[in-house]
Motif scaffolding. Sequence first.
Motif, PDB file in Angstrom:
ATOM      1  N   UNK A  76       8.995  61.350  73.327  1.00 13.56           N
ATOM      2  CA  UNK A  76       8.185  62.132  72.397  1.00 13.56           C
ATOM      3  C   UNK A  76       9.032  62.879  71.363  1.00 13.56           C
ATOM      4  N   UNK A  77      10.360  62.793  71.487  1.00 19.34           N
ATOM      5  CA  UNK A  77      11.250  63.414  70.511  1.00 19.34           C
ATOM      6  C   UNK A  77      11.856  62.364  69.577  1.00 19.34           C
ATOM      7  N   UNK A  78      11.265  61.177  69.519  1.00 21.27           N
ATOM      8  CA  UNK A  78      11.899  60.051  68.835  1.00 21.27           C
ATOM      9  C   UNK A  78      11.452  59.852  67.390  1.00 21.27           C
ATOM     10  N   UNK A  79      10.654  60.751  66.821  1.00 18.36           N
ATOM     11  CA  UNK A  79      10.182  60.541  65.450  1.00 18.36           C
ATOM     12  C   UNK A  79      11.327  60.490  64.439  1.00 18.36           C
ATOM     13  N   UNK A  80      12.311  61.417  64.475  1.00 14.30           N
ATOM     14  CA  UNK A  80      13.443  61.286  63.547  1.00 14.30           C
ATOM     15  C   UNK A  80      14.199  59.966  63.749  1.00 14.30           C
ATOM     16  N   UNK A  81      14.331  59.554  64.989  1.00 14.96           N
ATOM     17  CA  UNK A  81      14.970  58.273  65.306  1.00 14.96           C
ATOM     18  C   UNK A  81      14.215  57.125  64.642  1.00 14.96           C
ATOM     19  N   UNK A  82      12.900  57.167  64.681  1.00 18.86           N
ATOM     20  CA  UNK A  82      12.109  56.095  64.072  1.00 18.86           C
ATOM     21  C   UNK A  82      12.240  56.107  62.552  1.00 18.86           C
TER      22      UNK A  82
END
Length: 637
Positions: A76-82
């Motif tokens: 759920x912390x992967x938005x910047x990664x995406x």
Amino acid sequence: MTHTPLLDQVNFPQDIKNFDGHQLKQLAEEVRRETIDIVSKTGGHLGASLGVVELTVALHYVFDTPNDKLIWDVGHQSYPHKILTGRRATMSKLRQKGGPSGFTKRSESIYDPFGAAHAGTSISAALGFAVASEMNKKHHHSIAVIGDGSMSSGMAYEAMNNAGALKSRLVVILNDNDMSIAPPVGAMSHYFSRLISSRPYQSLRSMAKEVASHLPKPLETAARRVEEYARGIVAGGTWFEEMGFFYVGPIDGHDLDHLIPVLENIRDRKEDGPVLIHIVTQKGRGYAPAEAAADKYHGVVKFDVATGQQQKTEVSSPSYTKVFAETLTELARQDDKIVAITAAMPTGTGLDLFAREFPGRCFDVGIAEQHAVTFAAGLACDGLKPFTAIYSTFLQRGFDQVVHDVMLQNLPVRFALDRAGFVGADGATHAGSYDLAFLGCLPQMIIMAPSDELELKHAVTTAHAIEDGPCAFRYPRGNGVGLDLRQPGKILEIGKGRIIQEGNQIAILSLGCRLQESLKAAALLAELGLSVTVADARFAKPVDMNLVIQLAQHHEVLLTVEAGSIGGFATQVTDVLVQNWLLDKGLKFRTLYMPDRLFDHDTPNSQYEEAGLTAHHIATAALKALAKEHLLFKMAS
């Protein structure tokens, strides 16, 4: 429109490899603004993503992803990664049909080597990649990023124990933000806090810096590098060292000038064996409303960026979660033996409401569902009445304990299974699909599935009254149908359903939240001149044998409808029909349940439509069973 001149130049991590320190800091700020802008329009997990912006930039700058495997625990912390890995253009449809998942997903990108949305899996998976890399002679790095909340999962320690013994080249980054979904519980969180604030650590580090500053430049640089490693010894990483890990930290996870050299040192380290880097971050970092909120905007709906005001939908009926919590609280006022247990989800399960009135009788055990179940079993052994509130999808993690520690000992542990059925934007990982199947096969287990909020009130009351064995009741995400809840909950007769309306041609036996759609289907069929009985099973186990036999003997068609997977309620009904030879007498029997496949993120209504569990599908199944397909066009019109 967010101004992002540097981010506009980035399509994949390779595009940032030549950025200097100033540019990396600017990129991080642009990624942060982009993340806020995206989630303000789509909703999602904001706080955790804002907390790892600098870490995400640093990891993709230092390591060679996707060859090096970067695994985000839960995801759920992967938005910047995406955003940095080729998915920026599609993020406007985040968690919507056809858009990116809210979690990492292997089928979505080669930059997502491992997909998951349950906590505590990253270290095990990363160790698997590390060993595979060694065996395949690829020599790639394997990095797991896990939060301090997820470290309360026992699986994380099983993996660390194995990693320390194998001496594989594994990097674990412990993201210590002092908060998972709720404030983390247990000794580990306090231990991290003591490390960061300890005076000996601060004073010794200051002294080391002072000494280093008086050395010749090459020696000062070397000393500072040594200091990066030595911090673990000074700060007290002994526990991790004893697990076989080389410990570095704690360090500021928002300081790229500090973070990048540490990551580079670890990347270039020649020694074998696992490394744990302890970083400290702030959940919700860089967005004032999130920083000020108690939950740090962990999960949000659409919101106004300027004010942080979330667009709450006006509803006329309470959520099922709230009905459960208020009913349990009401019962607890009358019975001081009632205790409540949650696994790091006090708000999600509604037990925060219970805890306000009974703080000493509510236990948040952290992300540790296995422990939660057996802890409840121990409480039950000594006369307490535990209600264990866990999402259906998360009880899967405690299934062995349900079998071995609760069912085999026939203990009166009560399981409140929130989020049963489809859950919408969180997709297949969080859908409550399997509980009817995996609990339905257990002897001595009573399973209720209330069809509306009043029935849920009755189910909680009934569970409280069951003292001779385990029980569970499942209920969906969302709000009730608008019934009057002022009447008291009543104790239901175990294993008895109810007739809602009577007919003589078609019988629809509904379990749980599909009752309203079953009634709509009956109305559609009635318009075609067909007589329909609708029954509410109430119990998935024990199934109401007399009701099933009655429906089978007096109707030409019998349908079962449930929001669960194959192997659930329909299996129980089929067994009754077979045991009583009712399938040999001309009965046309059809079962409607979740198709035997996974469903991507979408709205719950769309998921039920795709699954064939709406009124139209129920009515269509009845017409086909009667060989009256010619009426389908008339029904559609």
